[in-house]
Scaffold this motif. Structure first.
Motif, mmCIF file in Angstrom:
data_model
loop_
_atom_site.group_PDB
_atom_site.id
_atom_site.type_symbol
_atom_site.label_atom_id
_atom_site.label_comp_id
_atom_site.label_asym_id
_atom_site.label_seq_id
_atom_site.Cartn_x
_atom_site.Cartn_y
_atom_site.Cartn_z
ATOM 1 N N LEU A 70 28.950 -3.108 55.982
ATOM 2 C CA LEU A 70 29.017 -1.947 55.101
ATOM 3 C C LEU A 70 28.158 -2.212 53.874
ATOM 4 N N LEU A 71 27.195 -1.341 53.619
ATOM 5 C CA LEU A 71 26.389 -1.439 52.416
ATOM 6 C C LEU A 71 27.154 -0.716 51.309
ATOM 7 N N PRO A 72 27.624 -1.426 50.286
ATOM 8 C CA PRO A 72 28.538 -0.812 49.318
ATOM 9 C C PRO A 72 27.912 0.291 48.486
ATOM 10 N N ASP A 73 26.586 0.273 48.318
ATOM 11 C CA ASP A 73 25.938 1.350 47.570
ATOM 12 C C ASP A 73 26.115 2.703 48.249
ATOM 13 N N MET A 74 26.289 2.687 49.569
ATOM 14 C CA MET A 74 26.431 3.914 50.338
ATOM 15 C C MET A 74 27.922 4.243 50.449
ATOM 16 N N VAL A 75 28.354 5.246 49.707
ATOM 17 C CA VAL A 75 29.779 5.571 49.597
ATOM 18 C C VAL A 75 30.107 6.792 50.450
ATOM 19 N N SER A 76 31.044 6.622 51.369
ATOM 20 C CA SER A 76 31.439 7.701 52.272
ATOM 21 C C SER A 76 32.344 8.699 51.564
ATOM 22 N N PHE A 77 32.113 9.973 51.847
ATOM 23 C CA PHE A 77 32.901 11.046 51.246
ATOM 24 C C PHE A 77 33.240 12.041 52.343
ATOM 25 N N GLY A 78 34.502 12.046 52.763
ATOM 26 C CA GLY A 78 34.916 12.956 53.820
ATOM 27 C C GLY A 78 36.383 12.768 54.142
ATOM 28 N N SER A 79 36.872 13.531 55.103
ATOM 29 C CA SER A 79 38.287 13.462 55.469
ATOM 30 C C SER A 79 38.613 12.146 56.147
ATOM 31 N N GLN A 80 37.598 11.501 56.728
ATOM 32 C CA GLN A 80 37.777 10.210 57.383
ATOM 33 C C GLN A 80 36.659 9.286 56.949
ATOM 34 N N GLY A 81 36.986 8.019 56.723
ATOM 35 C CA GLY A 81 35.956 7.060 56.385
ATOM 36 C C GLY A 81 34.972 6.887 57.534
ATOM 37 N N CYS A 82 33.726 6.627 57.219
ATOM 38 C CA CYS A 82 32.697 6.514 58.246
ATOM 39 C C CYS A 82 32.992 5.381 59.229
ATOM 40 N N MET A 83 33.481 4.241 58.728
ATOM 41 C CA MET A 83 33.709 3.094 59.605
ATOM 42 C C MET A 83 34.754 3.377 60.668
ATOM 43 N N ALA A 84 35.738 4.199 60.369
ATOM 44 C CA ALA A 84 36.745 4.552 61.374
ATOM 45 C C ALA A 84 36.100 5.255 62.560
ATOM 46 N N GLY A 85 35.123 6.112 62.293
ATOM 47 C CA GLY A 85 34.408 6.780 63.380
ATOM 48 C C GLY A 85 33.585 5.815 64.204
ATOM 49 N N LEU A 86 32.986 4.821 63.550
ATOM 50 C CA LEU A 86 32.233 3.795 64.283
ATOM 51 C C LEU A 86 33.157 3.016 65.214
ATOM 52 N N MET A 87 34.353 2.722 64.733
ATOM 53 C CA MET A 87 35.320 1.994 65.557
ATOM 54 C C MET A 87 35.678 2.792 66.805
ATOM 55 N N ASP A 88 35.881 4.099 66.642
ATOM 56 C CA ASP A 88 36.194 4.941 67.798
ATOM 57 C C ASP A 88 35.085 4.861 68.836
ATOM 58 N N LEU A 89 33.837 4.939 68.374
ATOM 59 C CA LEU A 89 32.710 4.875 69.298
ATOM 60 C C LEU A 89 32.589 3.491 69.915
ATOM 61 N N TYR A 90 32.807 2.460 69.120
ATOM 62 C CA TYR A 90 32.721 1.089 69.642
ATOM 63 C C TYR A 90 33.748 0.858 70.745
ATOM 64 N N HIS A 91 34.951 1.362 70.559
ATOM 65 C CA HIS A 91 35.980 1.207 71.581
ATOM 66 C C HIS A 91 35.596 1.937 72.868
ATOM 67 N N GLU A 92 34.755 2.951 72.729
ATOM 68 C CA GLU A 92 34.315 3.724 73.900
ATOM 69 C C GLU A 92 33.171 3.049 74.640
ATOM 70 N N TYR A 135 35.499 1.128 47.212
ATOM 71 C CA TYR A 135 35.429 2.168 48.234
ATOM 72 C C TYR A 135 35.040 1.591 49.591
ATOM 73 N N ALA A 136 34.111 0.630 49.595
ATOM 74 C CA ALA A 136 33.702 0.003 50.850
ATOM 75 C C ALA A 136 34.836 -0.824 51.443
ATOM 76 N N VAL A 137 35.537 -1.577 50.597
ATOM 77 C CA VAL A 137 36.660 -2.386 51.070
ATOM 78 C C VAL A 137 37.760 -1.498 51.639
ATOM 79 N N ASP A 138 38.107 -0.435 50.933
ATOM 80 C CA ASP A 138 39.146 0.487 51.416
ATOM 81 C C ASP A 138 38.750 1.085 52.764
ATOM 82 N N GLU A 139 37.491 1.484 52.880
ATOM 83 C CA GLU A 139 37.018 2.085 54.133
ATOM 84 C C GLU A 139 37.132 1.104 55.292
ATOM 85 N N ALA A 140 36.770 -0.151 55.030
ATOM 86 C CA ALA A 140 36.849 -1.172 56.073
ATOM 87 C C ALA A 140 38.295 -1.418 56.492
ATOM 88 N N MET A 141 39.177 -1.563 55.527
ATOM 89 C CA MET A 141 40.576 -1.833 55.824
ATOM 90 C C MET A 141 41.224 -0.669 56.573
#
Length: 301
Positions: A133-155, A43-49
């Motif tokens: 990404l700490l793999p024990d912490m599994v994101s559950f939502g319409s969008q992976g958490c890391m994608a949101g971090l990327m949006d903010l980082y680009h800003e 799940y962590a790898v998929d979220e990162a990719m």
């Protein structure tokens, strides 16, 4: 948009012993325990990719070779499945297999905490920002958490962390941040406090295990004194880095399950299974029956 170096690499620490899941983790890494039919680490790898990460760096330890084997090719298995006409399973295996050369491994020989595990990846990360990404912490939502971090980082650039809201009375269980100026995809972090008493907590926003950090964190980790648990704590070095570099927080709109705990792991299995078209409806009925049985037993007791 602030121009910043791209985030191409992600560090995933998988060196922990998983003692909370003994005896199951006596013979297998805790990161290989499955949520429905995929191991936690997948799940962590998929979220990162999905967030655009190109290279994954695993920080491992002894008895973690199952993780390396999992992200390797299995020609015998593929051949057997192909002969049996199980093309769907073959396609699934091929889809999760990383491209050759995009996954690296380094060892944390001594268990000195998360900060030390991150520091062990310094040579593979190099002089560039990286995701953590700490793999024990599994994101559950319409969008992976890391994608949101990327949006903010680009800003905003700099360092970015993900947060969620907890019950105010539970701040003493988490790392808590202070809330500053609002930006489009989050807010400026004014403070980071480890497990503050609710009476003095700067907010009820807690760190949920997703970060984008600048490479200067490695120099700070190298000189970091041991903190809580006699370990090198990442938060301690982040606090030092915040004195010279900005930190912003992304409010994750989904939910994070702490799969390092038995309750969180079971909740994650139920949540992901309920979304499955092949089992969700029947599982919902089964859960309701189990709850009804439990209530009747408690009422009769």
């Amino acid at each position: 948009m602030k121009h910043s170096k791209p985030v191409r690499k992600a560090v995933i620490p998988v060196a922990g012993n998983g003692t909370r899941f003994l005896p199951a983790t006596k013979a297998m890494p805790k990161e290989m325990l499955t949520i429905v039919d995929r191991p936690v680490v997948q799940y962590a790898v998929d979220e990162a990719m999905q967030a655009g990460i190109e290279n994954i760096i695993f920080v491992t330890s002894r008895n973690k070779t199952a993780i390396e084997d999992y992200f390797d090719s299995t020609p015998e298995l593929v051949s057997s499945l192909t002969r049996s006409g199980k093309t769907a399973q073959v396609a699934q295996l091929e889809k999760m297999l990383p491209v050759a050369g995009t996954v690296s491994y380094t060892r944390q020989q001594v268990p000195l905490g998360l900060g030390h595990a991150v520091w062990c990846a310094r040579e593979l990360v190099g002089d560039e920002p990286f995701a953590l990404l700490l793999p024990d912490m599994v994101s559950f939502g319409s969008q992976g958490c890391m994608a949101g971090l990327m949006d903010l980082y680009h800003e905003v650039g700099g360092n970015v962390i993900a947060v969620e809201e907890c019950v105010p009375q539970e701040t003493s269980s988490y790392g808590i941040v202070g809330v500053g100026r609002q930006v489009e995809h989050g807010f400026e972090v004014t403070d980071m406090v480890e497990k503050p008493d609710p009476a003095v907590a700067p907010s009820n926003y807690y760190l949920n295990g997703r970060y984008i950090l600048q490479p200067e964190i490695f120099e700070l980790l190298a000189s970091q004194e041991r903190g809580a648990g006699n370990e090198i704590q990442l938060t301690d070095s982040m606090q030092r880095l915040a004195r010279i570099q900005p930190f912003h927080a992304h409010r994750y709109a989904g939910r994070t399950f702490d799969c390092g705990s038995k309750r969180g792991f079971i909740e994650a299995n139920v949540a992901f299974a309920l979304l499955r078209s092949d089992m969700g409806d029947e599982l919902a009925l089964s859960i309701q029956e189990l709850v009804n049985d439990r209530n009747r037993q408690m009422k009769a007791a």
